[in-house]
Scaffold this motif. Sequence first.
Motif, PDB file in Angstrom:
ATOM      1  N   VAL B  11       0.873  -1.173   0.000  1.00  0.00           N
ATOM      2  CA  VAL B  11       0.000   0.000   0.000  1.00  0.00           C
ATOM      3  C   VAL B  11       0.905   1.216   0.000  1.00  0.00           C
ATOM      4  CG1 VAL B  11      -1.761   1.300   1.235  1.00  0.00           C
ATOM      5  CG2 VAL B  11      -1.780  -1.185   1.323  1.00  0.00           C
ATOM      6  N   GLU B  12       0.706   2.047  -1.017  1.00  0.00           N
ATOM      7  CA  GLU B  12       1.520   3.255  -1.130  1.00  0.00           C
ATOM      8  C   GLU B  12       3.008   2.957  -0.883  1.00  0.00           C
ATOM      9  OE1 GLU B  12      -0.352   6.064   1.464  1.00  0.00           O
ATOM     10  OE2 GLU B  12      -2.075   6.282   0.144  1.00  0.00           O
ATOM     11  N   ASP B  13       3.493   1.941  -1.611  1.00  0.00           N
ATOM     12  CA  ASP B  13       4.914   1.582  -1.572  1.00  0.00           C
ATOM     13  C   ASP B  13       5.397   0.969  -0.269  1.00  0.00           C
ATOM     14  OD1 ASP B  13       5.570   2.044  -4.159  1.00  0.00           O
ATOM     15  OD2 ASP B  13       6.101   4.168  -3.850  1.00  0.00           O
ATOM     16  N   GLU B  15       5.224  -2.331   2.089  1.00  0.00           N
ATOM     17  CA  GLU B  15       4.769  -3.713   2.068  1.00  0.00           C
ATOM     18  C   GLU B  15       3.992  -4.021   3.348  1.00  0.00           C
ATOM     19  OE1 GLU B  15       7.607  -7.135   1.673  1.00  0.00           O
ATOM     20  OE2 GLU B  15       6.152  -7.676   0.109  1.00  0.00           O
ATOM     21  N   ILE B  16       2.735  -4.444   3.185  1.00  0.00           N
ATOM     22  CA  ILE B  16       1.874  -4.720   4.337  1.00  0.00           C
ATOM     23  C   ILE B  16       1.723  -6.233   4.531  1.00  0.00           C
ATOM     24  CG2 ILE B  16      -0.368  -4.311   5.415  1.00  0.00           C
ATOM     25  CD1 ILE B  16       1.056  -1.693   4.898  1.00  0.00           C
ATOM     26  N   LEU B  17       1.433  -6.935   3.439  1.00  0.00           N
ATOM     27  CA  LEU B  17       1.358  -8.396   3.527  1.00  0.00           C
ATOM     28  C   LEU B  17       2.634  -8.972   2.921  1.00  0.00           C
ATOM     29  CD1 LEU B  17      -2.397  -9.067   2.577  1.00  0.00           C
ATOM     30  CD2 LEU B  17      -1.379  -8.662   4.840  1.00  0.00           C
ATOM     31  N   SER B  38      -1.542  -5.311  11.918  1.00  0.00           N
ATOM     32  CA  SER B  38      -0.760  -6.435  11.398  1.00  0.00           C
ATOM     33  C   SER B  38      -1.110  -6.765   9.951  1.00  0.00           C
ATOM     34  CB  SER B  38      -0.957  -7.660  12.289  1.00  0.00           C
ATOM     35  OG  SER B  38      -2.326  -7.980  12.386  1.00  0.00           O
ATOM     36  N   GLY B  39      -2.235  -6.193   9.443  1.00  0.00           N
ATOM     37  CA  GLY B  39      -2.573  -6.421   8.031  1.00  0.00           C
ATOM     38  C   GLY B  39      -3.853  -7.217   7.821  1.00  0.00           C
ATOM     39  N   LYS B  40      -4.643  -7.389   8.870  1.00  0.00           N
ATOM     40  CA  LYS B  40      -5.855  -8.215   8.758  1.00  0.00           C
ATOM     41  C   LYS B  40      -6.877  -7.595   7.803  1.00  0.00           C
ATOM     42  CE  LYS B  40      -6.709  -8.053  13.236  1.00  0.00           C
ATOM     43  NZ  LYS B  40      -5.647  -7.103  13.656  1.00  0.00           N
ATOM     44  N   SER B  41      -7.148  -6.296   8.003  1.00  0.00           N
ATOM     45  CA  SER B  41      -8.118  -5.642   7.103  1.00  0.00           C
ATOM     46  C   SER B  41      -7.584  -5.554   5.682  1.00  0.00           C
ATOM     47  CB  SER B  41      -8.467  -4.243   7.615  1.00  0.00           C
ATOM     48  OG  SER B  41      -9.220  -4.333   8.800  1.00  0.00           O
ATOM     49  N   THR B  42      -6.278  -5.359   5.572  1.00  0.00           N
ATOM     50  CA  THR B  42      -5.673  -5.332   4.240  1.00  0.00           C
ATOM     51  C   THR B  42      -5.965  -6.639   3.512  1.00  0.00           C
ATOM     52  OG1 THR B  42      -3.936  -3.875   5.052  1.00  0.00           O
ATOM     53  CG2 THR B  42      -3.487  -5.045   2.993  1.00  0.00           C
ATOM     54  N   PHE B  84     -17.811  -5.682   6.616  1.00  0.00           N
ATOM     55  CA  PHE B  84     -16.817  -4.636   6.832  1.00  0.00           C
ATOM     56  C   PHE B  84     -16.538  -4.386   8.311  1.00  0.00           C
ATOM     57  CE2 PHE B  84     -16.290  -2.127   2.750  1.00  0.00           C
ATOM     58  CZ  PHE B  84     -16.910  -3.069   1.942  1.00  0.00           C
ATOM     59  N   GLN B  85     -15.278  -4.103   8.604  1.00  0.00           N
ATOM     60  CA  GLN B  85     -14.941  -3.660   9.955  1.00  0.00           C
ATOM     61  C   GLN B  85     -15.646  -2.334  10.245  1.00  0.00           C
ATOM     62  OE1 GLN B  85     -10.742  -3.185  10.763  1.00  0.00           O
ATOM     63  NE2 GLN B  85     -11.112  -2.643  12.907  1.00  0.00           N
ATOM     64  N   TYR B  86     -15.630  -1.457   9.243  1.00  0.00           N
ATOM     65  CA  TYR B  86     -16.335  -0.178   9.367  1.00  0.00           C
ATOM     66  C   TYR B  86     -17.377  -0.070   8.256  1.00  0.00           C
ATOM     67  CZ  TYR B  86     -12.199   0.760  12.190  1.00  0.00           C
ATOM     68  OH  TYR B  86     -11.209   0.689  13.128  1.00  0.00           O
TER      69      TYR B  86
HETATM   70  N1  ADP Z   1      -4.706   3.090   2.728  1.00  0.00           N
HETATM   71  C1  ADP Z   1      -3.592   2.936   3.469  1.00  0.00           C
HETATM   72  N2  ADP Z   1      -2.571   3.780   3.305  1.00  0.00           N
HETATM   73  C2  ADP Z   1      -1.432   3.648   4.029  1.00  0.00           C
HETATM   74  N3  ADP Z   1      -1.258   2.696   4.946  1.00  0.00           N
HETATM   75  C3  ADP Z   1      -2.241   1.823   5.161  1.00  0.00           C
HETATM   76  C4  ADP Z   1      -3.468   1.895   4.439  1.00  0.00           C
HETATM   77  N4  ADP Z   1      -4.277   0.909   4.865  1.00  0.00           N
HETATM   78  C5  ADP Z   1      -3.587   0.253   5.811  1.00  0.00           C
HETATM   79  N5  ADP Z   1      -2.368   0.798   5.994  1.00  0.00           N
HETATM   80  C6  ADP Z   1      -1.349   0.341   6.938  1.00  0.00           C
HETATM   81  O1  ADP Z   1      -1.243  -1.030   6.774  1.00  0.00           O
HETATM   82  C7  ADP Z   1      -1.038  -1.662   8.033  1.00  0.00           C
HETATM   83  C8  ADP Z   1      -2.086  -2.725   8.240  1.00  0.00           C
HETATM   84  O2  ADP Z   1      -3.365  -2.145   8.370  1.00  0.00           O
HETATM   85  P1  ADP Z   1      -4.672  -3.019   8.527  1.00  0.00           P
HETATM   86  O3  ADP Z   1      -4.712  -4.019   7.466  1.00  0.00           O
HETATM   87  O4  ADP Z   1      -5.827  -2.095   8.632  1.00  0.00           O
HETATM   88  O5  ADP Z   1      -4.407  -3.711   9.926  1.00  0.00           O
HETATM   89  P2  ADP Z   1      -5.379  -4.460  10.930  1.00  0.00           P
HETATM   90  O6  ADP Z   1      -6.702  -4.640  10.251  1.00  0.00           O
HETATM   91  O7  ADP Z   1      -4.691  -5.746  11.189  1.00  0.00           O
HETATM   92  O8  ADP Z   1      -5.461  -3.626  12.149  1.00  0.00           O
HETATM   93  C9  ADP Z   1      -1.094  -0.558   9.071  1.00  0.00           C
HETATM   94  O9  ADP Z   1       0.233  -0.208   9.368  1.00  0.00           O
HETATM   95  C10 ADP Z   1      -1.775   0.565   8.358  1.00  0.00           C
HETATM   96  O10 ADP Z   1      -1.331   1.785   8.860  1.00  0.00           O
END
Ligand code: ADP
Lengths: 443, 249
Positions: B11-13, B15-17, B38-42, B84-86
């Motif tokens: 996400v925006e350069d 690495e989340i997953l 940790s990346g769950k919603s991602t 959705f979470q939200y």
């Molecule tokens: N749209 C976004 N832009 C930048 N960073 C993001 C975005 N969405 C999520 N992140 C980052 O990705 C990481 C994982 O977020 P998320 O998946 O929401 O975690 P969780 O659901 O496990 O709490 C966090 O560090 C968050 O800040």
Amino acid sequence: MESLVSKFEQFLETEDNVTLSNNSLDWLTNARKKGIAHFAKVGLPTPRDEHWKYTNVAPIKKKEFSLTNTKEHDVKAADLDVFRFKNLETIELVFINGLFCSALSSTVSDERGIVLNNLSSWLAEGHQQDLTVDAGDYVFASLNNAFMSDGAVLHVADNELLEKPVHLIFVATDTEQATMTYPRIDIRLGKNAEAKLIESYVSLGEAKNLTNVLTNIIADENSQLEHYRIQEESDAAYHLANIFIEQKKDSRVTSHSVSLGSAIARVDAKVNLSETGTENILNGLFLGKGRQHTDHHLLVHHLSPHTRSEEYFKGILDNASRGVFNGKVVVHKDAQKIEAIQSNKNLLLSPNAEVDTKPELEIYADDVKCAHGATIGRLSDTELFYLRSRGISEEKARALLTFAFADDVVNRMSLVPVREYLERKLIGQLSSSDQIDDLKDLI
Amino acid sequence: MLNISNLHVKVEDKEILKGINLKVNAGEVHAIMGPNGSGKSTLSHVLSGRSGYEVTEGTVDFLDNNLLELSPEERAHLGVFLAFQYPVEIPGVNNAYMLKAALNAIRTYRGEEELDAMDFMAFVKDKVKLVQLKEDLLSRSVNEGFSGGEKKRNEIFQMAVLEPKLAILDETDSGLDIDALKIVADGVNALRSPERSMVMITHYQRLLDYIEPDFVHVLVDGKIIKSGDKKLALELEKRGYDWVREEAA
Ligand SMILES: Nc1ncnc2c1ncn2[C@@H]1O[C@H](COP(=O)(O)OP(=O)(O)O)[C@@H](O)[C@H]1O
Ligand SMILES: [Mg+2]
């Protein structure tokens, strides 16, 4: 349009339906002469004019429009069905290319003192009442004074209520030579009087006409008017409108302006809240597509204390269309304890669409409550994703969200059949044909 | 049913997953637990097709489809549903209308006939009861002015109506009091079936007391670092995430 001044002398000499056959009325002749003099002095506006900065009428200037209209047309009552409101009984007056069509119209003149007639018949009846309107700086209002043609008179006596809404339908047909018309609508409500009036501007075919209408509203003490204008002329038409509203003590005027058609549409509303206790609400919705240009300029004067005004406008601009909103509220000295709310929200559906919005406030009193806001946005990605994640196609999700944005304004109208009419129109404009059937369930 | 293999997402350069592997068979309920951020919603967004995420490596197979190349609506048609979470508020769009449009889109995809307004109302009547959703919420704008609990119940109600094959529940328990949690859990349990899989995202073990998972995975810093059965959730509850991190290091 540039030859208007030279056309005027002949116009003044002619005795026919267009010239209202009545050059012997002093007030009318004076109004015409004053109107053309103003126009001769200032000419058509240019973008150098502060109030016309974003709206260039050069395309109108270059075109020739004819003033003389023949009464011949092949419009039948049924052709107008598409412009009528289902489940709403109205008193209908129809004008075709500027001329009153008595066969398709009904009028009212009753012992209660309610008069609804077309202007030329009303004048022919010998009424001497002076209907002069001071055009001020509004040059298109001056032109309407100069070339004032048939239109409608609605006068409601004190304490009377006109139950049925009035529906004025101005129809333009695709004439060989493009026509210009200058309808005048004169609405006067007596003390405690009530009425509803809807102006529709429609085209049959690709009419390339120019409409320059002036609606003059005088609402006496404690009267109530609900006014609508639905402008859906062809995309080749030009539409110019002035609405002048004068409100006396405790009166309430609501005016809805829906702008869907025309290549260039400009609506100027000027409101004087002259006496205490008055309330004025201006609602509006403008939709632009293709290269359409739609402009609303509102000017509300709070001249007395305890007055309230509200401007609530929304714009939806697609393709390379352009919208302009200018809402100005002036709170005059000593107009204390007033409330003024201005809101203009815009939705851009295409990267090439544009909107210029400016709510303005000028305050010369100190005890006032004012709120204003303007936004320009696009459809929300989050909302789109939510709908699509449920299985709704992107196209439909967009149509749904756009409809919801617009429907908010429509829902402010008290006449439900008018709302339903507009909702159908919106659905037709916002979604491609295969979506329409289903979206109809919305309403 | 669902096979996620070595999934890397930016996400925006950032690495989340960082290489997710997860296999979900028909009828299974998987819980994914992990600390905030940790990346769950991602993961749930990538699975349901939200834009703004860049998949840099890996594949996701869903019922023999390459899930990642489908639009969100195509995934929904195939049977993917995200609670959705939200949940999003959509002013002016009627809740029942939205759901009817969604159901008919899915029915059309399945080759079933569309429901008209009357059939639809009959169809949803029992589903409303399932999560004890107040009926007047149906005629309101989507989620607008709903309480937190009402929003979550509305998500499960939508799931009940759309009958997905794979339901991803993103923190459906958060913000619920214990009574509301029980109602939502009962609703979810009623929707368990041998043909339906669920991925439940949560960071509280509390939900798992009511909806018993077949598998529990721990997602930390974009990676599943431990998997087990429901006993793992209890252990996480007691001991937190640090020991799993250390174990994995
Ligand atoms: N749209 C976004 N832009 C930048 N960073 C993001 C975005 N969405 C999520 N992140 C980052 O990705 C990481 C994982 O977020 P998320 O998946 O929401 O975690 P969780 O659901 O496990 O709490 C966090 O560090 C968050 O800040
Ligand atoms: Mg989350």
